[in-house]
Design an enzyme around this catalytic site. Structure first.
Site, PDB file in Angstrom:
ATOM      1  N   SER A  83       0.768  -1.398   0.697  1.00  0.00           N
ATOM      2  CA  SER A  83      -0.022   0.121   0.043  1.00  0.00           C
ATOM      3  C   SER A  83       0.749   1.436   0.040  1.00  0.00           C
ATOM      4  O   SER A  83       0.353   2.225  -0.265  1.00  0.00           O
ATOM      5  CB  SER A  83      -1.154  -0.387   1.576  1.00  0.00           C
ATOM      6  OG  SER A  83      -1.916  -0.858   1.223  1.00  0.00           O
ATOM      7  N   LYS A  86       0.123   3.609  -3.028  1.00  0.00           N
ATOM      8  CA  LYS A  86      -0.795   3.874  -3.460  1.00  0.00           C
ATOM      9  C   LYS A  86      -0.607   5.322  -3.157  1.00  0.00           C
ATOM     10  O   LYS A  86      -1.415   6.508  -5.231  1.00  0.00           O
ATOM     11  CB  LYS A  86      -2.362   4.045  -2.459  1.00  0.00           C
ATOM     12  CG  LYS A  86      -2.352   2.397  -2.173  1.00  0.00           C
ATOM     13  CD  LYS A  86      -3.189   1.695  -1.472  1.00  0.00           C
ATOM     14  CE  LYS A  86      -3.571  -0.033  -0.558  1.00  0.00           C
ATOM     15  NZ  LYS A  86      -4.541  -0.213  -0.024  1.00  0.00           N
ATOM     16  N   TYR A 208      -3.073  -3.449 -10.727  1.00  0.00           N
ATOM     17  CA  TYR A 208      -3.525  -2.729  -8.639  1.00  0.00           C
ATOM     18  C   TYR A 208      -2.867  -3.893  -8.125  1.00  0.00           C
ATOM     19  O   TYR A 208      -1.574  -3.328  -7.540  1.00  0.00           O
ATOM     20  CB  TYR A 208      -4.757  -2.442  -8.875  1.00  0.00           C
ATOM     21  CG  TYR A 208      -4.927  -2.623  -6.844  1.00  0.00           C
ATOM     22  CD1 TYR A 208      -4.296  -1.717  -6.079  1.00  0.00           C
ATOM     23  CD2 TYR A 208      -5.676  -3.777  -6.068  1.00  0.00           C
ATOM     24  CE1 TYR A 208      -4.637  -2.194  -4.835  1.00  0.00           C
ATOM     25  CE2 TYR A 208      -5.668  -4.336  -4.784  1.00  0.00           C
ATOM     26  CZ  TYR A 208      -4.822  -3.087  -3.972  1.00  0.00           C
ATOM     27  OH  TYR A 208      -4.715  -2.652  -3.023  1.00  0.00           O
ATOM     28  N   TYR A 260      -4.053   3.238   7.629  1.00  0.00           N
ATOM     29  CA  TYR A 260      -5.086   2.630   8.203  1.00  0.00           C
ATOM     30  C   TYR A 260      -6.048   3.139   9.196  1.00  0.00           C
ATOM     31  O   TYR A 260      -6.002   4.854   9.028  1.00  0.00           O
ATOM     32  CB  TYR A 260      -4.383   1.564   8.381  1.00  0.00           C
ATOM     33  CG  TYR A 260      -3.478   0.754   8.134  1.00  0.00           C
ATOM     34  CD1 TYR A 260      -3.894   0.918   6.548  1.00  0.00           C
ATOM     35  CD2 TYR A 260      -1.843   0.167   7.364  1.00  0.00           C
ATOM     36  CE1 TYR A 260      -3.325  -0.459   5.380  1.00  0.00           C
ATOM     37  CE2 TYR A 260      -1.658  -0.252   6.609  1.00  0.00           C
ATOM     38  CZ  TYR A 260      -1.952  -0.675   5.514  1.00  0.00           C
ATOM     39  OH  TYR A 260      -1.037  -0.955   4.679  1.00  0.00           O
ATOM     40  N   VAL A 278       1.212  -3.486   3.776  1.00  0.00           N
ATOM     41  CA  VAL A 278       1.096  -4.802   5.179  1.00  0.00           C
ATOM     42  C   VAL A 278       2.249  -5.674   4.890  1.00  0.00           C
ATOM     43  O   VAL A 278       2.865  -6.905   5.729  1.00  0.00           O
ATOM     44  CB  VAL A 278       0.120  -6.050   4.349  1.00  0.00           C
ATOM     45  CG1 VAL A 278      -1.072  -5.341   4.615  1.00  0.00           C
ATOM     46  CG2 VAL A 278       0.094  -6.007   3.334  1.00  0.00           C
TER      47      VAL A 278
HETATM   48  N1  GLU Z   1      -1.974  -5.378  -1.858  1.00  0.00           N
HETATM   49  C1  GLU Z   1      -2.558  -5.124  -1.117  1.00  0.00           C
HETATM   50  C2  GLU Z   1      -4.516  -5.518  -0.714  1.00  0.00           C
HETATM   51  O1  GLU Z   1      -5.202  -4.929  -1.501  1.00  0.00           O
HETATM   52  C3  GLU Z   1      -2.492  -4.281  -0.057  1.00  0.00           C
HETATM   53  C4  GLU Z   1      -2.538  -4.404   0.949  1.00  0.00           C
HETATM   54  C5  GLU Z   1      -2.407  -3.274   1.975  1.00  0.00           C
HETATM   55  O2  GLU Z   1      -0.516  -2.945   2.209  1.00  0.00           O
HETATM   56  O3  GLU Z   1      -2.491  -2.503   2.561  1.00  0.00           O
HETATM   57  O4  GLU Z   1      -4.977  -6.310   0.101  1.00  0.00           O
END
Ligand code: GLU
Length: 340
Positions: A83, A86, A208, A260, A278
């Site tokens: 993430s 993002k 993604y 988060y 994560v």
């Molecule tokens: N690829 C992960 C998912 O979509 C990203 C999660 C993350 O790092 O928050 O679940």
């Protein structure tokens, strides 16, 4: 020691950085040695490939806007960006479509909910922000390109500019994520139903998943952060990664939504635009000054690296880096870099 009159004077900063950065190295070494004793939390396993991470990996990297680097621990250990990607893709969407067009597809409100919650704004059907999964998928949908290869090439080029070298995707992580990403797929189809993303939904999901599986190191995260700190220009290469005008948009969502469902507490305690993932990485930005990367795979219950949170909390407090107190005196990280 610099006095407060130097704050914000880039020339003074650069001159001081030419002198030894040993004091900061010592600070980071001490922090690293102490926090290595923290074993709280668990490595993420919901993407099977992530479970292979060594829970003891731990690195802290600091890169200044003039390209000075101080780092300790496993800062060259590759891992998937997850993430942390993002906000950077959000920046590319802004470049591709402009602010209002992007905001019509994804809002900039914190959710207070888990990153993978299946929730859209009831009135507008938009995902809450670009840093939760739904919003990130909507953002990936906005990456321009005639076809999938062109969109992927542009995505990789974006990260290459931010990192300062060619980047690649970890295929095992990508396949693992694609094989288990049912929730993300469900969310994407819900958004398709509401017209928030286009018909090429499978392609967008593919993009993604690729984005999340991009390989980085803790050093890279600090360079990416320093690029945002440096108004969008990578301090190691001199290349512009994102227009200066969109940097504040990216940093704003990082400050309000980047950590988060503890984003509010993060803004309160640490006060730095940041994004965690994560796999255990966190990028933090001290605007106009530094990028900081932290990496350690054990996650707290909210999904943030336990050691990473503590390291950044301590650095922020020790050096008065909270964006609303920065420059108000005290011993700053900048002073520390210049001592010696
Ligand atoms: N690829 C992960 C998912 O979509 C990203 C999660 C993350 O790092 O928050 O679940």
């Amino acid at each position: 020691m610099a006095d407060s009159a130097d704050t914000g004077d880039l020339t003074a900063l650069i001159n001081r950085m030419k002198s030894a950065s040993a004091p900061l190295r010592e600070t980071l070494q001490e922090l690293h040695a102490r926090l290595r004793g923290v074993h709280d939390g668990e490595v993420a396993t919901y993407i099977p490939e992530l479970a292979r991470a060594n829970p003891d990996w731990f690195a802290i990297s600091v890169v200044s806007v003039d390209g000075r680097v101080v780092e300790v621990g496993d800062f060259q250990q590759p891992f998937s960006i997850q993430s942390v990607s993002k906000p950077f893709v959000f920046g590319q969407a802004l470049e591709d479509h402009g602010r209002e067009a992007v905001l019509s597809r994804v809002n900039v409100e914190p959710t207070g909910e888990a990153f993978n919650s299946i929730v859209l704004d009831e009135r507008t059907n938009r995902p809450f922000n670009p840093l939760v999964n739904s919003g990130a998928i909507a953002t990936a949908d906005l990456i321009r390109g005639q076809d999938f290869p062109e969109r992927l090439t542009r995505l990789l080029a974006l990260f290459s500019r931010f990192i300062g070298r060619p980047v690649h995707v970890d295929n095992a992580v990508f396949l693992s994520e694609r094989a288990t990403g049912h929730r993300n797929r469900a969310m994407a189809h819900l958004m398709l139903n509401f017209g928030m993303i286009g018909e090429r939904v499978e392609e967008t999901l593919e993009l993604y998943f690729q984005q999340c599986a991009l390989v980085v190191t803790c050093h890279d995260l600090a360079v990416m952060g320093a690029t945002l700190a440096n108004a969008g220009v990578n301090p190691m290469t001199g290349e512009r990664a994102i227009s200066a005008g969109f940097v504040k948009d990216v940093l704003s969502v990082m400050l309000s939504c980047g950590m988060y469902d503890s984003a509010g507490e993060w803004a309160f305690r640490v006060g730095l635009p940041a994004k965690s993932g994560v796999s255990g990485g966190i990028v933090a930005v001290v605007p106009g000054q530094f990028g900081i990367g932290v990496f350690s795979p054990r996650l707290d219950p909210k999904g943030n690296s336990g050691r990473g949170i503590r390291a950044l909390e301590e650095l922020s407090q020790r050096f008065g880096m909270h964006v609303f107190e920065a420059g108000f005196g005290g011993r700053t990280l900048r002073d520390e870099l210049g001592r010696g």
